[in-house]
Design a protein around this motif. Structure first.
Motif, PDB file in Angstrom:
ATOM      1  N   ALA A  74       0.833  -1.207   0.000  1.00  0.00           N
ATOM      2  CA  ALA A  74       0.000   0.000   0.000  1.00  0.00           C
ATOM      3  C   ALA A  74       0.868   1.257   0.000  1.00  0.00           C
ATOM      4  CB  ALA A  74      -0.935  -0.003   1.201  1.00  0.00           C
ATOM      5  N   ALA A  75       1.979   1.221   0.726  1.00  0.00           N
ATOM      6  CA  ALA A  75       2.885   2.374   0.761  1.00  0.00           C
ATOM      7  C   ALA A  75       3.502   2.609  -0.614  1.00  0.00           C
ATOM      8  CB  ALA A  75       3.973   2.162   1.809  1.00  0.00           C
ATOM      9  N   VAL A  76       3.872   1.549  -1.294  1.00  0.00           N
ATOM     10  CA  VAL A  76       4.448   1.678  -2.640  1.00  0.00           C
ATOM     11  C   VAL A  76       3.427   2.261  -3.607  1.00  0.00           C
ATOM     12  CG1 VAL A  76       5.335   0.338  -4.596  1.00  0.00           C
ATOM     13  CG2 VAL A  76       6.183  -0.113  -2.300  1.00  0.00           C
ATOM     14  N   ARG A  77       2.149   1.919  -3.402  1.00  0.00           N
ATOM     15  CA  ARG A  77       1.089   2.482  -4.252  1.00  0.00           C
ATOM     16  C   ARG A  77       0.786   3.939  -3.902  1.00  0.00           C
ATOM     17  NH1 ARG A  77      -1.280  -2.567  -3.174  1.00  0.00           N
ATOM     18  NH2 ARG A  77      -2.674  -1.569  -1.678  1.00  0.00           N
ATOM     19  N   GLY A  78       1.324   4.432  -2.787  1.00  0.00           N
ATOM     20  CA  GLY A  78       1.153   5.834  -2.435  1.00  0.00           C
ATOM     21  C   GLY A  78       0.128   6.111  -1.362  1.00  0.00           C
ATOM     22  N   ASP A  79      -0.369   5.091  -0.679  1.00  0.00           N
ATOM     23  CA  ASP A  79      -1.345   5.292   0.389  1.00  0.00           C
ATOM     24  C   ASP A  79      -0.679   6.058   1.540  1.00  0.00           C
ATOM     25  OD1 ASP A  79      -3.396   5.154   2.215  1.00  0.00           O
ATOM     26  OD2 ASP A  79      -3.099   3.034   2.673  1.00  0.00           O
ATOM     27  N   PRO A  80      -1.166   7.261   1.876  1.00  0.00           N
ATOM     28  CA  PRO A  80      -0.499   8.078   2.899  1.00  0.00           C
ATOM     29  C   PRO A  80      -0.499   7.437   4.291  1.00  0.00           C
ATOM     30  CG  PRO A  80      -2.467   9.193   2.066  1.00  0.00           C
ATOM     31  CD  PRO A  80      -2.290   7.946   1.272  1.00  0.00           C
ATOM     32  N   VAL A  81      -1.530   6.683   4.617  1.00  0.00           N
ATOM     33  CA  VAL A  81      -1.574   6.024   5.930  1.00  0.00           C
ATOM     34  C   VAL A  81      -0.492   4.950   6.007  1.00  0.00           C
ATOM     35  CG1 VAL A  81      -3.003   4.622   7.472  1.00  0.00           C
ATOM     36  CG2 VAL A  81      -4.024   6.524   6.210  1.00  0.00           C
ATOM     37  N   ALA A  82      -0.329   4.186   4.941  1.00  0.00           N
ATOM     38  CA  ALA A  82       0.689   3.138   4.909  1.00  0.00           C
ATOM     39  C   ALA A  82       2.094   3.736   4.925  1.00  0.00           C
ATOM     40  CB  ALA A  82       0.508   2.247   3.686  1.00  0.00           C
ATOM     41  N   VAL A  83       2.301   4.829   4.192  1.00  0.00           N
ATOM     42  CA  VAL A  83       3.608   5.497   4.202  1.00  0.00           C
ATOM     43  C   VAL A  83       3.920   5.980   5.616  1.00  0.00           C
ATOM     44  CG1 VAL A  83       4.909   7.484   3.346  1.00  0.00           C
ATOM     45  CG2 VAL A  83       3.538   6.129   1.759  1.00  0.00           C
ATOM     46  N   ASP A  84       2.912   6.527   6.299  1.00  0.00           N
ATOM     47  CA  ASP A  84       3.103   6.978   7.677  1.00  0.00           C
ATOM     48  C   ASP A  84       3.448   5.807   8.597  1.00  0.00           C
ATOM     49  OD1 ASP A  84       3.018   9.035   9.745  1.00  0.00           O
ATOM     50  OD2 ASP A  84       1.232   7.946  10.452  1.00  0.00           O
ATOM     51  N   MET A  85       2.832   4.640   8.370  1.00  0.00           N
ATOM     52  CA  MET A  85       3.149   3.456   9.180  1.00  0.00           C
ATOM     53  C   MET A  85       4.600   3.031   8.985  1.00  0.00           C
ATOM     54  SD  MET A  85      -0.321   1.182   8.800  1.00  0.00           S
ATOM     55  CE  MET A  85       0.284  -0.169   9.803  1.00  0.00           C
ATOM     56  N   VAL A  86       5.084   3.104   7.745  1.00  0.00           N
ATOM     57  CA  VAL A  86       6.479   2.746   7.463  1.00  0.00           C
ATOM     58  C   VAL A  86       7.420   3.740   8.147  1.00  0.00           C
ATOM     59  CG1 VAL A  86       8.227   2.470   5.667  1.00  0.00           C
ATOM     60  CG2 VAL A  86       5.914   1.591   5.299  1.00  0.00           C
ATOM     61  N   ILE A  87       7.102   5.021   8.065  1.00  0.00           N
ATOM     62  CA  ILE A  87       7.938   6.042   8.693  1.00  0.00           C
ATOM     63  C   ILE A  87       7.956   5.853  10.211  1.00  0.00           C
ATOM     64  CG2 ILE A  87       8.134   8.516   9.164  1.00  0.00           C
ATOM     65  CD1 ILE A  87       7.166   8.964   6.300  1.00  0.00           C
ATOM     66  N   ARG A  88       6.781   5.581  10.806  1.00  0.00           N
ATOM     67  CA  ARG A  88       6.735   5.349  12.251  1.00  0.00           C
ATOM     68  C   ARG A  88       7.519   4.102  12.633  1.00  0.00           C
ATOM     69  NH1 ARG A  88       1.563   4.376  14.035  1.00  0.00           N
ATOM     70  NH2 ARG A  88       0.651   4.546  11.985  1.00  0.00           N
ATOM     71  N   HIS A  89       7.495   3.079  11.768  1.00  0.00           N
ATOM     72  CA  HIS A  89       8.240   1.849  12.043  1.00  0.00           C
ATOM     73  C   HIS A  89       9.745   2.127  12.130  1.00  0.00           C
ATOM     74  CE1 HIS A  89       9.094  -2.463  11.987  1.00  0.00           C
ATOM     75  NE2 HIS A  89      10.035  -2.203  11.085  1.00  0.00           N
ATOM     76  N   TYR A  90      10.234   2.981  11.268  1.00  0.00           N
ATOM     77  CA  TYR A  90      11.656   3.288  11.220  1.00  0.00           C
ATOM     78  C   TYR A  90      12.036   4.558  11.977  1.00  0.00           C
ATOM     79  CZ  TYR A  90      12.251  -0.413   7.838  1.00  0.00           C
ATOM     80  OH  TYR A  90      12.278  -1.636   7.229  1.00  0.00           O
ATOM     81  N   SER A  91      11.119   5.169  12.709  1.00  0.00           N
ATOM     82  CA  SER A  91      11.389   6.446  13.371  1.00  0.00           C
ATOM     83  C   SER A  91      12.518   6.351  14.399  1.00  0.00           C
ATOM     84  CB  SER A  91      10.125   6.991  14.022  1.00  0.00           C
ATOM     85  OG  SER A  91       9.706   6.141  15.073  1.00  0.00           O
ATOM     86  N   GLY A  92      12.599   5.261  15.134  1.00  0.00           N
ATOM     87  CA  GLY A  92      13.683   5.102  16.103  1.00  0.00           C
ATOM     88  C   GLY A  92      15.044   5.013  15.433  1.00  0.00           C
TER      89      GLY A  92
END
Length: 80
Positions: free
Chosen positions: A19-37
């Motif tokens: 979903a993030a690769v397709r551009g879904d903003p919620v999924a992109v945010d989940m990926v960013i939060r996953h790697y935030s640390g």
């Protein structure tokens, strides 16, 4: 000893990645939060005060640049 990068609970689910690769903003945010640390650790810099005492702080400009690079990489990722 457990390698935390390979534990299944620490991985992002494939549907979120797709979903993030397709551009879904919620999924992109989940990926960013996953790697935030990890991003914060990479952006941490040591500064010294007037007395020479060290202290660590997150360089917000660098953190934002790393997040931007991650977003660009997500959107240009080829799942095939």
């Amino acid at each position: 000893m457990l390698n935390t990068a390979t534990r299944r609970g620490d991985l992002l689910p494939y549907p979120v990645i797709a979903a993030a690769v397709r551009g879904d903003p919620v999924a992109v945010d989940m990926v960013i939060r996953h790697y935030s640390g990890y991003i914060a650790a990479l952006a941490t810099r040591t500064s010294y005060d007037a007395h020479g005492n060290p202290y660590s702080q997150v360089d917000e400009d660098l953190r934002r640049r790393l997040e931007t690079k991650l977003i660009i990489s997500i959107l240009s990722f080829d799942l095939n």
